[in-house]
Design a protein around this motif. Sequence first.
Motif, mmCIF file in Angstrom:
data_model
loop_
_atom_site.group_PDB
_atom_site.id
_atom_site.type_symbol
_atom_site.label_atom_id
_atom_site.label_comp_id
_atom_site.label_asym_id
_atom_site.label_seq_id
_atom_site.Cartn_x
_atom_site.Cartn_y
_atom_site.Cartn_z
ATOM 1 N N ALA A 62 0.734 -1.050 0.075
ATOM 2 C CA ALA A 62 0.055 -0.071 0.090
ATOM 3 C C ALA A 62 0.974 1.063 -0.073
ATOM 4 O O ALA A 62 1.878 1.250 0.918
ATOM 5 N N VAL A 63 0.593 2.147 -0.902
ATOM 6 C CA VAL A 63 1.787 3.200 -1.024
ATOM 7 C C VAL A 63 0.741 4.380 -0.578
ATOM 8 O O VAL A 63 -0.405 4.852 -0.842
ATOM 9 N N TYR A 64 1.402 5.218 0.255
ATOM 10 C CA TYR A 64 1.033 6.467 0.886
ATOM 11 C C TYR A 64 1.608 7.559 0.667
ATOM 12 O O TYR A 64 3.014 7.446 0.886
ATOM 13 N N CYS A 65 0.854 8.654 0.417
ATOM 14 C CA CYS A 65 1.411 9.975 0.109
ATOM 15 C C CYS A 65 1.527 10.852 1.501
ATOM 16 O O CYS A 65 0.600 10.703 2.294
ATOM 17 N N VAL A 66 2.509 11.473 1.768
ATOM 18 C CA VAL A 66 2.818 12.397 2.893
ATOM 19 C C VAL A 66 2.948 13.695 2.397
ATOM 20 O O VAL A 66 3.745 14.199 1.723
ATOM 21 N N PRO A 67 2.147 14.610 3.198
ATOM 22 C CA PRO A 67 2.367 16.129 2.633
ATOM 23 C C PRO A 67 3.649 16.492 3.108
ATOM 24 O O PRO A 67 4.331 15.886 3.958
ATOM 25 N N ALA A 68 4.177 17.514 2.419
ATOM 26 C CA ALA A 68 5.722 17.965 2.679
ATOM 27 C C ALA A 68 6.016 18.376 4.083
ATOM 28 O O ALA A 68 7.090 17.813 4.523
ATOM 29 N N ALA A 69 5.214 18.971 4.759
ATOM 30 C CA ALA A 69 5.403 19.296 6.163
ATOM 31 C C ALA A 69 5.666 18.375 7.000
ATOM 32 O O ALA A 69 6.591 18.012 8.051
ATOM 33 N N ASP A 70 4.915 17.406 6.910
ATOM 34 C CA ASP A 70 4.774 15.985 7.544
ATOM 35 C C ASP A 70 5.942 15.034 7.234
ATOM 36 O O ASP A 70 6.637 14.105 7.945
#
Length: 96
Positions: A62-70
């Motif tokens: 499962a591939v998850y995107c992470v917001p830049a700040a996080d």
Amino acid sequence: MPAVICYVSGFGREVQLRVRASGRVGIPLPDLPDPPPRGLRLLCGGAPPVELRLAGAWHGYAVYCVPAADFDALVDLVRRHCWREPCRLPCRLEPA
């Protein structure tokens, strides 16, 4: 930064995270409930939570995107706790 393999607690067991420089995190599908949660939250002590959003499932992950700040906070955490792989982060993974 190449992919870094870390382990955290979640879903009643140890969960593998593959943190990639692209701002994505791969989690083996067998480590997650079926179907994988659309959103996850990584909680690490007193640090702000890291939000992960499901982008899709490919090649058993499962591939998850992470917001830049996080993602910056996650990379900082990995650098502080991971001297060798695989490392164990003092974090908990839960559905968002």
